[in-house]
Design an enzyme around this catalytic site. Structure first.
Site, PDB file in Angstrom:
ATOM      1  N   ASP A 160       0.816  -1.220   0.000  1.00 25.85           N
ATOM      2  CA  ASP A 160       0.000   0.000   0.000  1.00 25.85           C
ATOM      3  C   ASP A 160       0.851   1.273   0.000  1.00 25.85           C
ATOM      4  OD1 ASP A 160      -2.660  -0.860  -0.170  1.00 25.85           O
ATOM      5  OD2 ASP A 160      -2.862  -1.145   1.996  1.00 25.85           O
TER       6      ASP A 160
ATOM      7  N   ARG B  11       0.560  -1.564   7.706  1.00 24.82           N
ATOM      8  CA  ARG B  11       1.023  -0.338   7.049  1.00 24.82           C
ATOM      9  C   ARG B  11       1.994   0.481   7.907  1.00 24.82           C
ATOM     10  NH1 ARG B  11      -2.924   3.200   3.540  1.00 24.82           N
ATOM     11  NH2 ARG B  11      -0.849   3.713   2.743  1.00 24.82           N
TER      12      ARG B  11
ATOM     13  N   ARG C  56     -10.060   5.618  10.957  1.00 30.27           N
ATOM     14  CA  ARG C  56      -8.596   5.570  11.044  1.00 30.27           C
ATOM     15  C   ARG C  56      -8.078   6.637  12.018  1.00 30.27           C
ATOM     16  NH1 ARG C  56      -6.599   2.876   6.246  1.00 30.27           N
ATOM     17  NH2 ARG C  56      -8.158   1.296   5.750  1.00 30.27           N
TER      18      ARG C  56
ATOM     19  N   HIS D  65     -11.637   7.028   4.700  1.00 32.46           N
ATOM     20  CA  HIS D  65     -10.728   8.172   4.832  1.00 32.46           C
ATOM     21  C   HIS D  65     -11.488   9.413   4.365  1.00 32.46           C
ATOM     22  CE1 HIS D  65      -6.542   6.027   4.436  1.00 32.46           C
ATOM     23  NE2 HIS D  65      -6.704   6.447   5.662  1.00 32.46           N
TER      24      HIS D  65
ATOM     25  N   CYS E 261      -5.300   9.529  -3.196  1.00 35.56           N
ATOM     26  CA  CYS E 261      -4.545   8.617  -2.318  1.00 35.56           C
ATOM     27  C   CYS E 261      -3.110   8.449  -2.800  1.00 35.56           C
ATOM     28  CB  CYS E 261      -5.192   7.226  -2.290  1.00 35.56           C
ATOM     29  SG  CYS E 261      -6.876   7.190  -1.720  1.00 35.56           S
TER      30      CYS E 261
HETATM   31  N1  ARG Z   1      -5.429   0.023   1.116  1.00 36.44           N
HETATM   32  C1  ARG Z   1      -5.176   1.327   1.637  1.00 36.44           C
HETATM   33  C2  ARG Z   1      -5.754   1.438   3.044  1.00 36.44           C
HETATM   34  O1  ARG Z   1      -6.840   0.943   3.249  1.00 36.44           O
HETATM   35  C3  ARG Z   1      -5.736   2.375   0.752  1.00 36.44           C
HETATM   36  C4  ARG Z   1      -5.388   3.762   1.198  1.00 36.44           C
HETATM   37  C5  ARG Z   1      -6.026   4.819   0.354  1.00 36.44           C
HETATM   38  N2  ARG Z   1      -5.530   6.080   0.683  1.00 36.44           N
HETATM   39  C6  ARG Z   1      -6.273   7.201   0.871  1.00 36.44           C
HETATM   40  N3  ARG Z   1      -5.658   8.329   1.027  1.00 36.44           N
HETATM   41  N4  ARG Z   1      -7.573   7.128   0.984  1.00 36.44           N
HETATM   42  O2  ARG Z   1      -5.152   1.980   3.923  1.00 36.44           O
END
Ligand code: ARG
Length: 302
Positions: free
Chosen positions: A96, A121, A166, A195, A292
């Site tokens: 990612d 991550r 998040r 997000h 992203c």
């Molecule tokens: N697979 C990543 C996650 O879920 C995708 C992140 C996408 N980034 C964003 N800025 N929305 O963390």
């Protein structure tokens, strides 16, 4: 960063698939772009290996060649429109890492780093921090979970900040203390829009500014906050949002937007913006799109 006159852009990119449909003749063609400095990460090791949002289905094959082509087209399109694009080296085992927006948020040259929610991550913060340090920036380490521009969206006089999936409220407080800029907390309620940058993007960061957003992604109170702050916002449909239309990037004039966000594209053209379609469909499999993949390095006050 100095404004670039619209005229200086004419003819820069003859191949650009710039869309100019349905321009409203009553809207003057006066949107002025500002040159941006972007940080990206090549998707050489991109894959879907775990599921941390509803878009991700581990084992679903990712076409890495296609992903590389789509990503290169994004970079080329930014450059063709006058923007600077720099890149951080991808690290094997961090699939990612291509989503550069999550690594930090940079305002007036100050870098607020990341602390990822998912353990998978967390290691990404290290190579990004090394890149910033090599470029002469100091990096602040948040104590609470914070996923950079994924959830902290600088919008001129304030920073819009998402929470719910998040980034935490505590990180919003840390960011406000660090930047000395008002941070406006917004609660996200739909797991598809986990997000803030999947539910909202900034169209204009001067003066009162303006945004485009999908209201249903927010709690009722947060919706009301957005309606008060942005009475003139572009309101997107669920179809636009599911096509990653709110994960777009605007330079003040051009909007780098996914081709599937058709109603949004029409609205933007009606408002005098110039939509520039960029297809990152391979990245939708991981829950990501144009924004992203793009970290903006803001060195001066906008
Ligand atoms: N697979 C990543 C996650 O879920 C995708 C992140 C996408 N980034 C964003 N800025 N929305 O963390």
């Amino acid at each position: 960063m100095s404004p670039v006159s619209a005229a200086s852009y004419r003819g820069v990119n003859p191949q650009s698939r710039t869309v100019r449909k349905r321009r409203n003749p009553s809207v003057p063609d006066s949107r002025v772009p500002r040159r941006r400095r972007f940080l990206v990460c090549e998707p050489r090791h991109f894959a879907v290996q775990y599921a941390i949002n509803p878009w991700m289905r581990p084992g679903e094959p990712v076409d890495v060649i296609r992903a590389l082509d789509q990503w290169q087209a994004l970079v080329d399109t930014y450059r063709a429109h006058g923007h600077t694009v720099e890149s951080v080296n991808p690290v094997p085992g961090l699939p990612d890492m291509v989503f550069a927006a999550n690594a930090a948020v940079v305002v007036e040259g100050r870098v607020f780093g990341s602390l990822f929610h998912a353990p998978e991550r967390r290691p990404e913060s290290v190579p990004y921090e090394a890149w910033f340090k090599a470029e002469g920036f100091e990096v602040y380490h948040p104590e609470s979970v914070c996923e950079g521009e994924g959830d902290l969206v600088p919008a001129g006089r304030w920073i819009l900040a998402g929470t719910g999936f998040r980034t935490t409220r505590e990180a919003h407080r840390e960011a406000q203390e660090f930047f000395g800029v008002p941070v406006i907390g917004l609660t996200l309620v739909d797991p598809y829009f986990y997000h803030l940058d999947t539910a909202l993007f900034v169209l204009d960061d001067q003066g009162d500014g303006n945004i485009a957003y999908y209201p249903e992604a927010f709690s009722p109170g947060s919706r009301e906050v957005l309606a008060r702050l942005y009475p003139d916002a572009v309101i997107a449909t669920r179809e636009d949002a599911m096509a990653f239309g709110l994960n777009s990037v605007c330079d003040g004039r051009h909007v780098f937007v996914p081709p599937g966000a058709t109603a949004l594209t029409d609205q933007l053209a009606d408002r005098g913006y110039v939509p520039v379609p960029v297809d990152l469909s391979e990245f939708h499999k991981a829950g990501g799109g144009i924004k992203c993949c793009t970290q903006e390095i803001r060195e001066t006050r906008s």
